[in-house]
Write a protein that holds these residues in place. Structure first.
Motif, PDB file in Angstrom:
ATOM      1  N   SER A  93     -11.247   3.832   3.816  1.00 27.60           N
ATOM      2  CA  SER A  93     -11.490   2.930   4.941  1.00 27.60           C
ATOM      3  C   SER A  93     -11.254   3.545   6.313  1.00 27.60           C
ATOM      4  O   SER A  93     -11.420   2.874   7.317  1.00 27.60           O
ATOM      5  CB  SER A  93     -10.629   1.676   4.788  1.00 27.60           C
ATOM      6  N   MET A  96     -20.683   2.278   9.543  1.00 25.28           N
ATOM      7  CA  MET A  96     -21.935   1.537   9.723  1.00 25.28           C
ATOM      8  C   MET A  96     -21.857   0.187   9.011  1.00 25.28           C
ATOM      9  O   MET A  96     -21.390   0.114   7.874  1.00 25.28           O
ATOM     10  CB  MET A  96     -23.108   2.337   9.157  1.00 25.28           C
ATOM     11  N   GLY A 105     -18.614   0.508  -3.125  1.00 26.41           N
ATOM     12  CA  GLY A 105     -19.386   1.744  -2.999  1.00 26.41           C
ATOM     13  C   GLY A 105     -19.620   2.161  -1.557  1.00 26.41           C
ATOM     14  O   GLY A 105     -18.682   2.297  -0.778  1.00 26.41           O
ATOM     15  N   ASP A 122       0.858  -1.186   0.000  1.00 30.55           N
ATOM     16  CA  ASP A 122       0.000   0.000   0.000  1.00 30.55           C
ATOM     17  C   ASP A 122       0.894   1.236   0.000  1.00 30.55           C
ATOM     18  O   ASP A 122       1.833   1.324   0.780  1.00 30.55           O
ATOM     19  CB  ASP A 122      -0.930   0.016   1.222  1.00 30.55           C
TER      20      ASP A 122
END
Ligand SMILES: Cc1cc2nc3c(=O)[nH]c(=O)nc-3n(C[C@H](O)[C@H](O)[C@H](O)COP(=O)(O)OP(=O)(O)OC[C@H]3O[C@@H](n4cnc5c(N)ncnc54)[C@H](O)[C@@H]3O)c2cc1C
Length: 412
Positions: free
Chosen positions: A43, A49, A377, A34
């Motif tokens: 992230s 949620m 998404g 990364d």
């Protein structure tokens, strides 16, 4: 001797980390590459949620009309910046093609099963030592309305959710306030989705990173620039300084996955869908239950040490600037609940949006050892664990826990 791994995962967001987690559990030697240790990733600053309630994909009837209506409103929660770029035009064409009731009915059981499974995996992961403080809470989600228009939307969703077996409650104003007495937003009622959960995304990512390092997963802080490809296999993943040999590669680079996949001859229809959040530190959040204010499309998530307010969805390319006018409905709600909001900067992140609201999880055609895991998404946190598990099952050639065909990367 050059480095070599069973699997190189490109991208260490929630999807890449979860993939490494399950591969490591299955005994694979894994490297995560990364370029920014997920600091630029969606992230971290997201609403945290875990949402089995989100059974209706973004591509649903009426969304395009709403987008056009909102185009001239600088505070609108949905914004589509006109662009003639071929990838964007193709995405938009596919998106409108899927805005049908048939596609919604097709997607509901798929998204329900995937997210319920993933929610259980969150519980399982969070029983592992080191994950105690990540704020996993199973308090459900309140979708709140103040106008008849939003009430209609909420009640329609409630009918669909109930029809597919999810546990919901339709609440009037008094019942809503009885369940969450600390609500101060204007409201006439709500729908309570009992099976939703939440987490503190950064704390989860940090706990996951520490767990993976302790379990032998290696992290490389570098940008993947290219791949060395043999006749039908990726042989190495290349950064500016290294060629890392690998038996398998997984592209889990969120909104940046299409650029990497194109180097392997694959076209992935993912567009960046920018969103904002404002995180206000509080000693103890007054709210207990995460909420979505359906009229304003603003989320409110109590997390350990803070309340996070989020929203907006802008299809405006990879432009990470913050338009404070669009963030103002989020900021206004934050001010209803917290002091010191002025001092908090607005965070922006890119949701990797697929045109049909379903993720891309599967192999790149013509290559026997390259897979893609992206396109989640608005549900990337929710679906992170289940995606990781499915990818590890695909690599091990095991039966997958749920049918994988709806997520094939060449389905369009
Ligand atoms: C405001 C907002 C609120 C949200 N709320 C929720 C929510 O409540 N619930 C939910 O389920 N989802 C939510 N989401 C969506 C969720 O955050 C994303 O779907 C998810 O984080 C995507 O994870 P990812 O791992 O696919 O990508 P990312 O988190 O974007 O990670 C991709 C990683 O790839 C790395 N990378 C890219 N290119 C390269 C390269 N060439 N070489 C090396 N590394 C590379 C990047 O550095 C990055 O770390 C929200 C999103 C936003 C913006």
């Amino acid at each position: 001797m050059s480095e070599s791994y069973d699997v190189v995962v490109v991208g260490g967001g929630v999807v890449g980390m979860s993939t490494a987690y399950y591969l490591n559990q299955a005994g694979a030697r894994v490297l995560i590459v990364d370029r920014a240790r997920y600091t630029e990733a969606a992230s971290t600053g997201n609403a945290g949620m875990i949402v089995p309630s989100h059974i209706v994909p973004l591509s649903a009837p009426g969304v395009i009309a709403k987008g056009l209506k909102w185009l001239m409103n600088p505070e609108s929660p949905l914004y589509i910046k006109p662009s003639a770029k071929p990838a964007f035009m193709k995405w938009l064409w596919l998106f409108q093609k899927h805005c049908t009731i048939e596609h919604v009915n097709y997607s509901i059981p798929i998204l329900r099963d995937l997210s319920l499974l993933s929610r259980d995996l969150f519980s399982e992961i969070c029983r592992t030592p080191g994950f105690e403080q990540v704020g996993l809470a199973h308090d459900g989600l309140l979708m709140i309305h103040r106008t008849a228009y939003a009430e209609k939307d909420n009640l329609e969703l409630a009918d669909l959710a109930e029809g597919t077996g999810l546990e919901i409650q339709r609440l009037d104003r008094e019942a809503t306030l009885q369940l969450e007495p600390h609500l101060r937003s204007e409201l006439t009622g709500s729908v309570y989705f009992k099976q939703d959960s939440s987490i503190h995304p950064e704390l989860f990512m940090k706990a996951m990173e520490a767990h993976l390092v302790a379990s032998g997963v290696v992290f490389e802080d570098a940008e993947v620039k290219s791949f060395t490809v043999g006749s039908s296999q990726v042989q190495s993943v290349n950064t500016a300084t290294k060629k890392v040999k690998t038996n398998h590669v997984v592209l889990a680079a969120g909104t940046w996955t299409p650029a990497l996949a194109s180097k392997l001859g694959a076209s992935i229809a993912v567009q960046p869908a920018k969103g904002y959040s404002i995180t206000v530190p509080v000693e103890k959040p007054s709210l207990r239950i995460p909420c979505i204010l359906t009229d304003d499309k603003v989320t409110m998530t109590p997390m350990p040490g803070c309340i996070r307010f989020g929203g907006t969805l802008a299809l405006s390319g990879l432009d990470d600037s913050v338009d404070e006018r669009r963030a103002s409905p989020i900021r206004r709600q934050a001010e209803v609940y917290c002091d010191g909001v002025d001092a908090v900067k607005t965070w922006a992140g890119f949701r990797p949006a697929s045109p049909d609201g379903l993720p891309f999880i599967g192999s790149i055609p013509k290559l026997s050892n390259a897979l893609v895991a992206t396109g989640h998404g608005m549900m990337g946190v929710t679906l992170g664990p289940v995606t990781g598990k499915l990818v590890s099952q695909l690599i091990a050639s095991d039966a997958t826990e749920v049918p994988i065909d709806p997520f094939k990367i060449d389905r369009h």
